[in-house]
Scaffold this motif. Structure first.
Motif, PDB file in Angstrom:
ATOM      1  N   LYS A   1      62.163 -13.395 -21.135  1.00  0.00           N
ATOM      2  CA  LYS A   1      63.178 -14.357 -20.437  1.00  0.00           C
ATOM      3  C   LYS A   1      63.372 -13.863 -18.796  1.00  0.00           C
ATOM      4  O   LYS A   1      63.373 -14.718 -18.066  1.00  0.00           O
ATOM      5  CB  LYS A   1      64.694 -14.172 -21.106  1.00  0.00           C
ATOM      6  N   ALA A   2      63.423 -12.601 -18.656  1.00  0.00           N
ATOM      7  CA  ALA A   2      63.525 -11.975 -17.359  1.00  0.00           C
ATOM      8  C   ALA A   2      62.381 -12.513 -16.469  1.00  0.00           C
ATOM      9  O   ALA A   2      62.634 -12.616 -15.127  1.00  0.00           O
ATOM     10  CB  ALA A   2      63.756 -10.321 -17.273  1.00  0.00           C
ATOM     11  N   GLN A   3      61.308 -12.332 -16.920  1.00  0.00           N
ATOM     12  CA  GLN A   3      59.956 -12.858 -15.994  1.00  0.00           C
ATOM     13  C   GLN A   3      60.168 -14.379 -15.666  1.00  0.00           C
ATOM     14  O   GLN A   3      59.574 -14.607 -14.739  1.00  0.00           O
ATOM     15  CB  GLN A   3      58.893 -12.193 -16.925  1.00  0.00           C
ATOM     16  N   CYS A   4      60.553 -14.973 -16.824  1.00  0.00           N
ATOM     17  CA  CYS A   4      60.559 -16.538 -16.511  1.00  0.00           C
ATOM     18  C   CYS A   4      61.799 -16.602 -15.452  1.00  0.00           C
ATOM     19  O   CYS A   4      61.549 -17.623 -14.512  1.00  0.00           O
ATOM     20  CB  CYS A   4      61.080 -17.256 -17.606  1.00  0.00           C
ATOM     21  N   GLN A   5      62.677 -15.876 -15.318  1.00  0.00           N
ATOM     22  CA  GLN A   5      63.955 -16.061 -14.244  1.00  0.00           C
ATOM     23  C   GLN A   5      63.205 -15.769 -12.834  1.00  0.00           C
ATOM     24  O   GLN A   5      63.289 -16.250 -11.928  1.00  0.00           O
ATOM     25  CB  GLN A   5      64.929 -15.276 -14.655  1.00  0.00           C
ATOM     26  N   ARG A   6      62.326 -14.462 -12.778  1.00  0.00           N
ATOM     27  CA  ARG A   6      61.639 -14.342 -11.631  1.00  0.00           C
ATOM     28  C   ARG A   6      60.699 -15.295 -11.230  1.00  0.00           C
ATOM     29  O   ARG A   6      60.652 -15.412  -9.971  1.00  0.00           O
ATOM     30  CB  ARG A   6      60.868 -12.708 -11.792  1.00  0.00           C
ATOM     31  N   MET A   7      60.144 -16.035 -12.203  1.00  0.00           N
ATOM     32  CA  MET A   7      59.139 -17.058 -11.941  1.00  0.00           C
ATOM     33  C   MET A   7      60.030 -18.410 -11.133  1.00  0.00           C
ATOM     34  O   MET A   7      59.526 -18.929 -10.005  1.00  0.00           O
ATOM     35  CB  MET A   7      58.410 -17.490 -12.976  1.00  0.00           C
ATOM     36  N   SER A   8      61.130 -18.583 -11.716  1.00  0.00           N
ATOM     37  CA  SER A   8      61.963 -19.545 -11.325  1.00  0.00           C
ATOM     38  C   SER A   8      62.414 -19.099  -9.657  1.00  0.00           C
ATOM     39  O   SER A   8      62.806 -20.274  -8.897  1.00  0.00           O
ATOM     40  CB  SER A   8      62.855 -20.049 -12.131  1.00  0.00           C
ATOM     41  N   VAL A   9      62.850 -18.020  -9.700  1.00  0.00           N
ATOM     42  CA  VAL A   9      63.310 -17.644  -8.363  1.00  0.00           C
ATOM     43  C   VAL A   9      62.119 -17.936  -7.386  1.00  0.00           C
ATOM     44  O   VAL A   9      62.170 -18.478  -6.210  1.00  0.00           O
ATOM     45  CB  VAL A   9      63.649 -16.069  -8.303  1.00  0.00           C
ATOM     46  N   ALA A  10      60.816 -17.143  -7.644  1.00  0.00           N
ATOM     47  CA  ALA A  10      59.792 -17.588  -6.644  1.00  0.00           C
ATOM     48  C   ALA A  10      59.438 -19.088  -6.327  1.00  0.00           C
ATOM     49  O   ALA A  10      59.141 -19.284  -5.291  1.00  0.00           O
ATOM     50  CB  ALA A  10      58.595 -16.947  -7.263  1.00  0.00           C
TER      51      ALA A  10
END
Length: 331
Positions: A248-257
């Motif tokens: 879930k944290a990596q999904c959030q980083r993808m959405s930030v990028a």
């Protein structure tokens, strides 16, 4: 990297997209479904978001997966589209199980299209029914432009709409974006011919006009949209997806990028009057090395920039429109 076979977010295996709209209303709803519950998170960079169930997508919250994501027109009324999707999922027996209860988890986000010339004199909120209709219509292939959540969308100078794009990474990872484009800013440079996203275009997917050769872009802010209404009727809402196995944290980083894609395709972006929001999701079907994670975020931003331009490129005229379509100005 290269585009997927459809150049749609549904190039990520297992995903489906459904649209429903009311042409008299000049509004509609888009739902993204998957074969199984999926990991998702979200990042908001606009100053005026409208959301449902997004708190549970934070990496520190206990919900591990959700059943669908919704993008809708209708401002606060449009959040009820999620209820229609919940109805469809419940009827299908899908959702989080707690004892004898089945609870479909459906986060959503809305854009403002209440002053776009459509008939908004409803006696009963229409968005629950639109949400259910979009759920029932979900498929791997879907139309872009003036459809679903993009039906009533407007950019600064031309009609917005619903857009999508995809990229396949060298290791086989698939990344895609889905967007309802309704920003304060312009998606085209002065003159209405070139798209700000032009440097990232693949295979003339939004006209092949190339980058604007002019310099000094962005120094003025001409807006047919603001001339027609107040500056608060906006928002770009999007979903980026991958088959890579992400937390879930990596999904959030993808959405930030991925928000970089909004900045590349829209000028200005992330204003106080936009509700710019990007959901990031992983179907978890494709194991990847940690070293590929930066490339996944980069691909998501490129897909989103291209999807924004494709939304306006595919927009079609309708009775009562406040703004022209890009195709009207470049035929």
């Amino acid at each position: 990297m290269k585009s997927g076979p459809r150049n749609l977010i549904t190039d990520v295996p297992g995903l489906r997209v459904g649209n429903a709209q009311d042409d008299a209303l000049k509004s509609g709803t888009t739902v993204l479904l998957a074969d199984d519950p999926f990991t998702a998170s979200v990042h908001v960079m606009g100053g005026a978001p409208g959301t449902r169930e997004t708190d549970l997508l934070a990496p520190d919250k206990s919900v591990a997966a959700v059943d669908a994501l919704v993008l809708s027109g209708g401002s606060a009324y449009g959040l009820d589209a999620c209820s229609g999707v919940v109805d469809g999922l419940r009827a299908a027996g899908r959702g989080f199980r707690l004892g004898d209860a089945t609870i479909p988890l459906v986060p959503g986000a809305i854009l403002f299209d209440l002053l776009n010339g459509g008939d908004k004199t409803w006696a009963e909120n229409p968005y629950r029914a639109l949400g259910r209709a979009a759920y029932d219509a979900a498929a791997e292939d879907f139309t872009l432009g003036t459809i679903g959540a993009g039906t009533g969308a407007l950019s600064a100078m031309v009609k917005g709409g619903l857009g999508s794009a995809s990229l396949q990474l060298p290791d086989g990872t698939m990344v895609g974006a889905l967007v309802a484009t309704n920003p304060v800013g312009a998606v085209t440079t002065p003159g209405d011919r070139h798209f700000y996203a032009a440097p990232f275009e693949v295979d003339a997917e939004f006209g092949g006009m190339g980058p604007d050769p002019a310099t000094g872009l962005g120094m003025t802010m001409e807006s047919r949209k603001m001339a027609s209404m107040s500056p608060r009727e906006n928002t770009t809402i999007a979903i980026v997806a991958t088959n890579a196995t992400l937390t879930k944290a990596q999904c959030q980083r993808m959405s930030v990028a991925a928000h970089d894609g909004i900045g590349r395709a829209t000028v200005p972006a992330h204003t106080p009057y936009d509700g710019d929001l990007v959901f990031g999701l992983s179907t978890g079907a494709h194991e990847v090395a940690e070293s590929i994670l930066p490339l996944i975020g980069h691909a998501a931003s490129l897909c989103l920039a291209r999807a924004i331009a494709r939304a306006a490129y595919h927009a079609t005229p309708a009775a009562g429109d406040l703004l022209p379509c890009w195709s009207d100005l470049n035929s």
